[in-house]
Design an enzyme around this catalytic site. Structure first.
Site, short mmCIF file in Angstrom:
data_model
loop_
_atom_site.label_atom_id
_atom_site.label_comp_id
_atom_site.label_asym_id
_atom_site.label_seq_id
_atom_site.Cartn_x
_atom_site.Cartn_y
_atom_site.Cartn_z
N SER A 169 11.32 -9.79 2.00
CA SER A 169 11.18 -8.46 1.40
C SER A 169 11.86 -8.31 0.05
O SER A 169 11.61 -7.32 -0.64
CB SER A 169 11.73 -7.39 2.34
OG SER A 169 10.72 -6.98 3.22
N LYS A 203 9.79 -7.68 -2.89
CA LYS A 203 9.25 -6.34 -3.17
C LYS A 203 9.89 -5.71 -4.40
O LYS A 203 9.30 -4.84 -5.04
CB LYS A 203 9.44 -5.45 -1.93
CG LYS A 203 8.66 -5.96 -0.70
CD LYS A 203 9.04 -5.22 0.57
CE LYS A 203 8.30 -5.80 1.78
NZ LYS A 203 8.73 -5.17 3.05
N TYR A 258 0.32 -10.57 -0.37
CA TYR A 258 1.58 -10.10 0.21
C TYR A 258 2.28 -11.20 1.01
O TYR A 258 3.49 -11.43 0.85
CB TYR A 258 1.29 -8.87 1.08
CG TYR A 258 2.48 -8.37 1.85
CD1 TYR A 258 3.48 -7.65 1.22
CD2 TYR A 258 2.62 -8.65 3.21
CE1 TYR A 258 4.60 -7.20 1.93
CE2 TYR A 258 3.73 -8.21 3.93
CZ TYR A 258 4.70 -7.49 3.27
OH TYR A 258 5.81 -7.06 3.97
N TYR A 270 16.04 -1.02 4.83
CA TYR A 270 15.31 -0.45 5.96
C TYR A 270 16.00 0.84 6.39
O TYR A 270 16.51 1.58 5.55
CB TYR A 270 15.20 -1.47 7.11
CG TYR A 270 14.82 -2.86 6.65
CD1 TYR A 270 13.63 -3.08 5.99
CD2 TYR A 270 15.67 -3.94 6.84
CE1 TYR A 270 13.27 -4.35 5.56
CE2 TYR A 270 15.32 -5.22 6.41
CZ TYR A 270 14.12 -5.41 5.77
OH TYR A 270 13.78 -6.66 5.35
N VAL A 328 14.04 -10.30 5.66
CA VAL A 328 14.26 -10.86 7.00
C VAL A 328 14.54 -12.37 6.98
O VAL A 328 14.86 -12.94 8.02
CB VAL A 328 13.09 -10.55 7.98
CG1 VAL A 328 13.00 -9.05 8.25
CG2 VAL A 328 11.78 -11.12 7.49
N1 GLU Z 1 6.89 -10.76 5.38
C1 GLU Z 1 7.67 -9.88 6.21
C2 GLU Z 1 6.77 -8.92 6.93
O1 GLU Z 1 5.87 -8.41 6.34
C3 GLU Z 1 8.66 -9.18 5.35
C4 GLU Z 1 9.61 -8.39 6.16
C5 GLU Z 1 10.92 -8.16 5.50
O2 GLU Z 1 11.57 -9.04 4.94
O3 GLU Z 1 11.34 -7.00 5.63
O4 GLU Z 1 6.90 -8.65 8.09
#
Ligand code: GLU
Length: 310
Positions: free
Chosen positions: A67, A70, A194, A246, A264
């Site tokens: 993530s 992002k 993604y 989060y 994650v």
């Molecule tokens: N590729 C992971 C997902 O989409 C990213 C999640 C993350 O790092 O929060 O579930």
């Protein structure tokens, strides 16, 4: 512990303190290829706006960016769409899990923020706009390569395939938003992009370097490149502070007091505005999905350096 301690001494001290914590937390296993990572890894790298770089532990070992990617797609999307992006994604903490679908129904397919999965998928759709996934993925990868001043950043194809095979929730989110007209490209193309952006492998050293522009008003202090406008850099930092962890973003702001974005894969990018960028990696996650030892290390480092913005 003192705010006048040098960065090198503070990083070394935090590295020593974390030895006793190595292996804590649970490695993410909902993406099967991520579950094979050695839980005992710990690395941290910091780079200041003056170019001083220090690191400890496994700072040169590549890990899955997940993530944290992002932050960089948000950077690209803001430059491509400008303020129009905010009609498609909000900037409020969600208070829900990162892959939750519940708010989307009530909020007409407009995700709460760009860092929950739904919001990140909209941002990726904006980065993709009118291009093939291959071109968009190369754009994201090359942005990271340019910002980190290295060519050694690539997609881990095994992780990307693993995400695609098990990405039921992400397919649900993307299709649901497509139903509301908030995904413009083909869902398969958006998710291919993604999954690949999340599967980029990067080291702490490279990640801290790549994020340094956010500590310096959007301008890379070493290369001199204006990566984003000062206004966009302020907004990205604000969203990292309020939404970067989060539904534990409030807790991270409470403990560390700085903008940060976790993934994650166990990595966290931290921005100390006007001072430095820091990347930490320890694969074991806490119950909310943030690196357990990484969060502790950043809390200790920010306290030692007196970096909190509050
Ligand atoms: N590729 C992971 C997902 O989409 C990213 C999640 C993350 O790092 O929060 O579930």
């Amino acid at each position: 512990m003192s705010a006048s301690e040098s960065l090198a001494d503070a990083v070394a001290a935090v590295g020593r303190e974390m030895q006793a914590h190595r292996g804590e937390g649970q490695v993410a296993d909902y993406i099967p290829a991520l579950a094979r990572v050695d839980a005992n890894r710990f690395g941290l790298a910091a780079i200041t706006c003056d170019g001083e770089a220090v690191e400890t532990g496994d700072a040169w070992v590549p890990f899955s960016i997940q993530s944290i990617s992002k932050v960089f797609t948000l950077t690209l999307a803001l430059e491509r769409l400008g303020e129009g992006l905010w009609a498609r994604v909000g900037r409020e903490p969600s208070g829900s899990r990162f892959n939750s679908i519940v708010q989307l129904e009530a909020e007409q397919g407009v995700p709460r923020n760009p860092f929950i999965n739904a919001g990140a998928i909209v941002v990726t759709d904006a980065v993709l706009a009118g291009r093939t996934p291959e071109v968009a993925i190369a754009d994201i990868r090359d942005t990271l390569r340019r910002l980190s001043e290295t060519d050694a950043i690539d997609v881990d194809k095994e992780v990307a395939a693993s995400e695609a095979e098990t990405g039921y929730r992400n397919f649900a989110l993307a299709n649901f938003m497509k139903g509301f007209g908030n995904i413009h490209g083909p869902v398969d193309d958006v998710l291919t992009t993604y999954f690949n952006q999340c599967s980029l492998r990067i080291t702490c050293r490279q990640l801290a370097r790549a994020g340094l522009f956010l500590a310096n008003g959007g301008k890379d202090p070493i290369s001199g490149e204006q990566v984003v406008s000062a206004e966009h850099a302020r907004r990205i930092n604000a969203i990292m502070l309020t939404c970067g962890h989060y539904d534990a973003s409030g807790d991270f702001a409470f403990k560390v007091g700085l903008p940060g974005k976790s993934g994650v894969g166990g990595g966290i990018l931290l921005i100390a505005p006007g001072r430095a960028a820091v990347a930490v990696w320890s694969p074991g996650l806490n119950a909310v999905g943030n690196s357990q030892v990484g969060t502790l290390a950043l809390e200790r480092l920010a306290a030692r350096m007196g970096w909190s913005v509050f």
